[in-house]
Design an enzyme around this catalytic site. Sequence first.
Site, PDB file in Angstrom:
ATOM      1  N   ASP A  86       0.859  -1.067   0.037  1.00 50.07           N
ATOM      2  CA  ASP A  86      -0.111   0.016  -0.212  1.00 50.07           C
ATOM      3  C   ASP A  86       0.921   1.242  -0.020  1.00 50.07           C
ATOM      4  OD1 ASP A  86      -2.669   0.855  -0.154  1.00 50.07           O
ATOM      5  OD2 ASP A  86      -3.158   0.091   1.826  1.00 50.07           O
ATOM      6  N   LYS A 116      -0.603  -0.537  -4.106  1.00 47.91           N
ATOM      7  CA  LYS A 116      -2.092   0.105  -4.342  1.00 47.91           C
ATOM      8  C   LYS A 116      -1.959   1.517  -4.023  1.00 47.91           C
ATOM      9  CE  LYS A 116      -5.353  -0.981  -0.901  1.00 47.91           C
ATOM     10  NZ  LYS A 116      -5.487   0.360  -0.347  1.00 47.91           N
ATOM     11  N   GLU A 118      -4.908   5.065  -3.105  1.00 52.41           N
ATOM     12  CA  GLU A 118      -6.092   5.286  -3.164  1.00 52.41           C
ATOM     13  C   GLU A 118      -6.626   6.428  -3.906  1.00 52.41           C
ATOM     14  OE1 GLU A 118      -7.021   6.283   1.097  1.00 52.41           O
ATOM     15  OE2 GLU A 118      -6.361   4.183   1.423  1.00 52.41           O
ATOM     16  N   GLU A 185     -14.262   0.161  -1.924  1.00 54.12           N
ATOM     17  CA  GLU A 185     -14.722   0.028  -0.201  1.00 54.12           C
ATOM     18  C   GLU A 185     -15.755   1.066   0.096  1.00 54.12           C
ATOM     19  OE1 GLU A 185     -11.043   0.744   2.173  1.00 54.12           O
ATOM     20  OE2 GLU A 185     -12.390   0.633   3.808  1.00 54.12           O
TER      21      GLU A 185
HETATM   22  O1  KIV Z   1      -5.183  -0.764   4.275  1.00 56.48           O
HETATM   23  C1  KIV Z   1      -5.742  -1.728   4.171  1.00 56.48           C
HETATM   24  O2  KIV Z   1      -5.876  -2.754   4.664  1.00 56.48           O
HETATM   25  C2  KIV Z   1      -6.758  -1.679   3.025  1.00 56.48           C
HETATM   26  C3  KIV Z   1      -7.597  -2.597   2.759  1.00 56.48           C
HETATM   27  C4  KIV Z   1      -8.887  -2.449   3.937  1.00 56.48           C
HETATM   28  C5  KIV Z   1      -8.427  -2.503   1.379  1.00 56.48           C
HETATM   29  O3  KIV Z   1      -6.662  -0.527   2.328  1.00 56.48           O
END
Ligand code: KIV
Length: 290
Positions: A86, A116, A118, A185
């Site tokens: 992330d 990933k 946002e 989400e």
């Molecule tokens: O940070 C995370 O765990 C997430 C998930 C909830 C999709 O972004």
Amino acid sequence: MKTNRVTIHTLRAQKQRGERISMLTAYDATFARLLDEAGIDVLLVGDSLGMVVQGHDTTLPVTLDEVIYHCRAVARGATRAQIVGDMPFMSYQASIEQGLVNAGRLIKEGGCHAVKLEGGAQHAPLVERLVACGIPVMGHIGLTPQSVHQMGGFKVQGRGAGGREKLIEDAKALEAAGAYAIVLEGIPAVIASEISAQLSIPTIGIGAGNGCDGQVLVIYDLLGMDESFKPKFVRRYESLGIRIRSAAQAYIADVRDGTFPAEAESFSLDEPVKATTPPALYSSGAAKAK
Ligand code: KIV
């Protein structure tokens, strides 16, 4: 390179076959190994680690170095699952160059296979550059926790006027920019189903109903580590919070009354040294002390 690793192509083929994708968060090597052995498709080293591991109220304080640290641990534990790192708050928002450099660090230093981030259409140019550099990108729209203050809390998104249209536009912009999957989400199930039907890339839902191509949960929520946290979208498969506390209470009682360790749990002077496998070595400090 291992040939059975889940890749962006595996996931797209799963969508085409109508085979749902399973994704969970992981933050360390032991959980990664267990979830990998269970057959999970994708392990997300989510910035949710700021809340469930570090104890913050939001994901905002998490740094890139912290995500990299956890990615390295997860990468050591999993041999089959795709590992997604992330991008934490303000590691990609200031400029495309900043996003490129930081995503590159997640791949190079963290050992992730994808990143990933946002946000929707506003990040399409960054997604395009990342993909052009060979970095697979998973999008994340709807309830985006890094915008918690903008949203006024962790609230379901897309219900208001124009909300549905904006979500569809964002999802399509990410797909057109080259994202290989999108997390949906905290949005109404009917909108998530519509987006999933309109995209050729997989959608992974969390609090987005059953019409997505896959589902993701935070592993600590699934395991019931925090009894006080039970949002509507979570299904608990365990009550580990209660079980861990009661195991610790039993241990404390045994230590206090002197029944732990017993003779069978102690070393004698003349005992032959037994070989131990690597997992036993790292799961037992005592094994190292032999
Ligand atoms: O940070 C995370 O765990 C997430 C998930 C909830 C999709 O972004």
